[in-house]
Design an enzyme around this catalytic site. Structure first.
Site, PDB file in Angstrom:
ATOM      1  N   ASP A   1     -13.096   5.613   2.932  1.00 37.89           N
ATOM      2  CA  ASP A   1     -11.672   5.705   3.285  1.00 37.89           C
ATOM      3  C   ASP A   1     -11.340   7.124   3.752  1.00 37.89           C
ATOM      4  OD1 ASP A   1      -8.916   5.923   3.321  1.00 37.89           O
ATOM      5  OD2 ASP A   1      -8.592   4.881   1.421  1.00 37.89           O
TER       6      ASP A   1
ATOM      7  N   GLU B   1      -7.261   0.505  -4.476  1.00 33.50           N
ATOM      8  CA  GLU B   1      -7.274   0.400  -3.007  1.00 33.50           C
ATOM      9  C   GLU B   1      -8.610  -0.140  -2.458  1.00 33.50           C
ATOM     10  OE1 GLU B   1      -6.051   4.348  -1.994  1.00 33.50           O
ATOM     11  OE2 GLU B   1      -4.025   3.975  -2.712  1.00 33.50           O
TER      12      GLU B   1
ATOM     13  N   ASP C   1       0.883  -1.162   0.000  1.00 39.72           N
ATOM     14  CA  ASP C   1       0.000   0.000   0.000  1.00 39.72           C
ATOM     15  C   ASP C   1       0.925   1.218   0.000  1.00 39.72           C
ATOM     16  OD1 ASP C   1      -1.634   2.125   0.595  1.00 39.72           O
ATOM     17  OD2 ASP C   1      -2.372   1.328   2.510  1.00 39.72           O
TER      18      ASP C   1
ATOM     19  N   LYS D   1       2.736  11.210  -3.398  1.00 40.86           N
ATOM     20  CA  LYS D   1       1.668  10.523  -4.148  1.00 40.86           C
ATOM     21  C   LYS D   1       0.736  11.522  -4.828  1.00 40.86           C
ATOM     22  CE  LYS D   1      -1.841   6.939  -3.364  1.00 40.86           C
ATOM     23  NZ  LYS D   1      -2.329   6.012  -2.327  1.00 40.86           N
TER      24      LYS D   1
END
Ligand code: AMP
Length: 616
Positions: A212, A188, A25, A88
């Site tokens: 999330d 994800e 991850d 990211k």
């Protein structure tokens, strides 16, 4: 006990190679690595045995040496300019894409208004988000190699469901640069659902909402799973809403209550920030929080926190509603709700989500680890250890075309599901260009000369236009029989041309495997060459624009400005002829910085002239 082999050529001890495929991850704030141990997915802790989380932070020293993780995080305050976080957010992005969010970064993103991919400047070196992510991946690779006492080379990496092709490709490239063969990029939310085993009920289709809420971002994804195949129905969210905002409302509250007109106790006060986060976590398990800071009593009750966080929670629910609407579903259609991210530990969040979907939520697994655990399960499926789960047909090697400088531009990445259709837009590099050669290659290397050429054709009769104006769409269609159709079309004139080829014709499994291994072994060298060629291409474009600029706007420039610009142009020309990409980037950076205000002035003058010429 692991066996060690001896490399006879170098006389070195070699750790044995492991067949384990790892799950990673690669997160905005934290990253994790997981694998299947005795049939169970487990996330790997660091040397200190404390946490499975590796902060996604890379710290550079003056010589370009790197530290990743907890120690890098400690440098965030003392050396913000050379401590890189949230990389990211920059993956696969151009300067234009990140213009509006630049203020969120403490480090230097080169300031340019172009379509080229962003680079980050640290001291005198320039790094791409791919290189920075590779540093984080190397750290994770090392972590699991210590745990397993063997070398790992295969991985599954997760990305947000909304990542586009460029962002997914950037993630693959980062893996390659870290010495990993990335077998699959997995969404994800799909990984989180796998971690809860939601794919296992094969008889019925299931619809899943994955909520999330991390430290700085919020995502809601609606997925469907049918016959073992996941499909993303919709995504929504807020890239700047997360646990940090819950800390901020507590700070605001305390400021009003105790620190009015006190300049020290602001959002920037780290001690206050830490107290606020502590209070937030404490309130999840207790009725009230009490502490003290510099002699002042701090208090917060759970009722107060509920009121303070109401608006933030409501914003996430609004996104959930939008995601449902986009997927054309109602709350009753959702079979499972999965919670991901540290902030879903807050009871105010959990309760609100449960109430909204009118259903129990999946929250038994550690919400920070759930994505990595799912990635490990996906990796295990790919390793063939979970035989009853269906795998889709995939393409074994990447397919792409040659671009300026002999670079390979991958259009269909390896391991993509087939059939697949991908289109990408290109343009010409020379004024009045009439023909464009399209050369199609297969393979994983950055330079086409190292890949396998499948064929080429020429798109003819493009109407003459200045460089950069034609819009040429190249579309790759790979059908279920493995036949690739490549079509090129100039969208302004509709001139088009297409050919068919068969990528797997005449290539053996061994040759494919060799191409793959070569690409990983040469990743670092390839990346350097690619970096140099890309910098050169970009520099040539800038030189072209700078020459034009000096010619067209000579009248508004002072003599000194002209001379200075010419000097910087000359320096860039010299750098471009050399072999050092950082040197080229630096010269570009300097020229851009110097000419930006001049370009603004030129624009104002042009607009002014246009206005004067206009009758009102
Ligand atoms: P971490 O899980 O440490 O990556 O943190 C991600 C976000 O989750 C941060 O904003 C944390 O403050 C938040 N978080 C972690 N644990 C808790 C908890 N027990 N209660 C509330 N928020 C939490």
């Amino acid at each position: 006990m692991a066996k060690f082999a001896i490399n006879l050529k170098e006389g070195k001890l070699q750790a044995p190679k492991s067949d384990v495929i790892i799950g990673i991850d690669l997160g905005t704030t934290n990253s994790l690595v997981a694998y299947i141990k005795d049939g169970e997915a487990v996330a790997v802790k660091g040397k200190n045995g404390k946490s499975t989380l590796v902060p996604s932070i890379v710290h550079f020293d003056e010589n370009g040496g790197t530290i990743v993780g907890d120690i890098a995080r400690e440098k965030l305050l003392s050396e913000p300019e050379n401590t890189i976080y949230s990389v990211k957010r920059l993956m696969g992005k151009s300067y234009k894409d990140v213009q509006n969010v630049e203020q969120y970064f403490g480090y230097k993103i080169i300031d340019e208004d172009t379509e080229s991919l962003v680079k980050i400047r640290v001291f005198d070196r320039f790094y791409t988000p791919i290189e920075l992510s590779a540093e984080i991946l190397k750290e994770l690779k090392e972590r699991i190699e210590i745990e397993l006492d063997s070398v790992v080379s295969k991985a599954v990496i997760t990305v947000p469901a909304y990542f586009n092709d460029a962002q997914r490709q950037a993630t693959r490239d980062a893996g390659k640069l870290a010495g990993l063969d990335v077998l699959r990029i997995v969404n994800e939310p799909t990984a989180a659902s796998l971690a809860y085993g939601i794919n296992l009920d094969k008889n019925n289709g299931q619809t899943i909402a994955v909520y999330d809420l991390g430290g700085g971002t919020f995502d809601i994804s609606i997925l469907s799973i049918q016959d073992g195949i996941f499909e993303v129905l919709s995504t929504n969210g807020d890239t700047f809403l997360g646990g940090d905002d819950f800390d901020r409302v507590i700070i605001d509250f305390w400021q009003n209550a105790y620190f009015q007109n006190n300049d020290t106790f602001t959002q920037k006060n780290q001690k206050l920030r830490i107290k606020a986060e502590e209070a937030k976590k404490h309130i999840g398990k207790h009725e009230s929080y009490e502490s003290e800071l510099d002699g002042i009593q701090l208090q917060l009750t759970s009722t107060q926190f509920q009121a303070l966080s109401k608006e933030l929670v409501a914003r996430t629910l609004k996104s959930c509603q939008q995601a449902l609407t986009d997927a054309k579903l109602s709350i009753q259609d959702i079979d499972h709700i999965v919670l991901v991210g540290g902030s879903t530990r807050m009871p105010v969040v959990k309760d609100a989500v449960r109430d909204f979907f009118q259903k129990e939520v999946h929250d038994k697994l550690n919400p920070d680890e759930v994505v990595a655990l799912g990635a490990a399960i996906q990796a295990d499926i790919l390793a063939g250890n979970q035989k009853d789960i269906l795998l889709l047909d995939i393409t074994p090697l990447s397919l792409g075309i040659e671009t300026v400088g002999g670079l390979m531009d991958t259009i269909i990445p390896r391991n993509s599901k087939v059939p697949i259709r991908v289109g990408r837009q290109y343009t010409t590099s020379v004024d009045g260009q009439k023909n464009l050669k399209i050369a199609v290659y297969q393979g994983e290397r950055d330079l086409v000369e190292h890949n396998r050429k499948l064929g080429e054709f020429i798109l003819r009769d493009i109407p003459p236009m200045p460089a950069g104006i034609p819009k040429i769409e190249i579309q790759f269609l790979l059908n279920a029989d493995g036949i690739l159709t490549v079509r090129a079309k100039e969208l302004r004139s509709n001139v088009s041309q297409s050919v068919e080829m068969r990528p797997t014709y005449g290539i053996t499994e061994e040759e494919m495997a060799k191409m793959l291994i070569d690409s990983i072994q040469n990743a670092e060298g390839d990346m350097k060459v690619r970096g140099l060629l890309e910098a050169r291409n970009e520099a040539n474009n800038i030189l072209h624009s700078a020459d034009k600029f000096l010619e067209q706007h000579a009248s508004i420039l002072s003599e000194v400005e002209k001379i200075n610009t010419q000097k910087l142009v000359e320096a860039l020309r010299i750098a471009t002829a050399g072999e050092d990409k950082d040197y080229i980037n630096k010269a570009m950076d300097e020229l851009n910085t110097y000419t930006a205000p001049l370009a603004h002035r030129a624009m104002d003058a042009t607009i002014g002239a246009a206005m004067r010429g206009k009758k009102v």
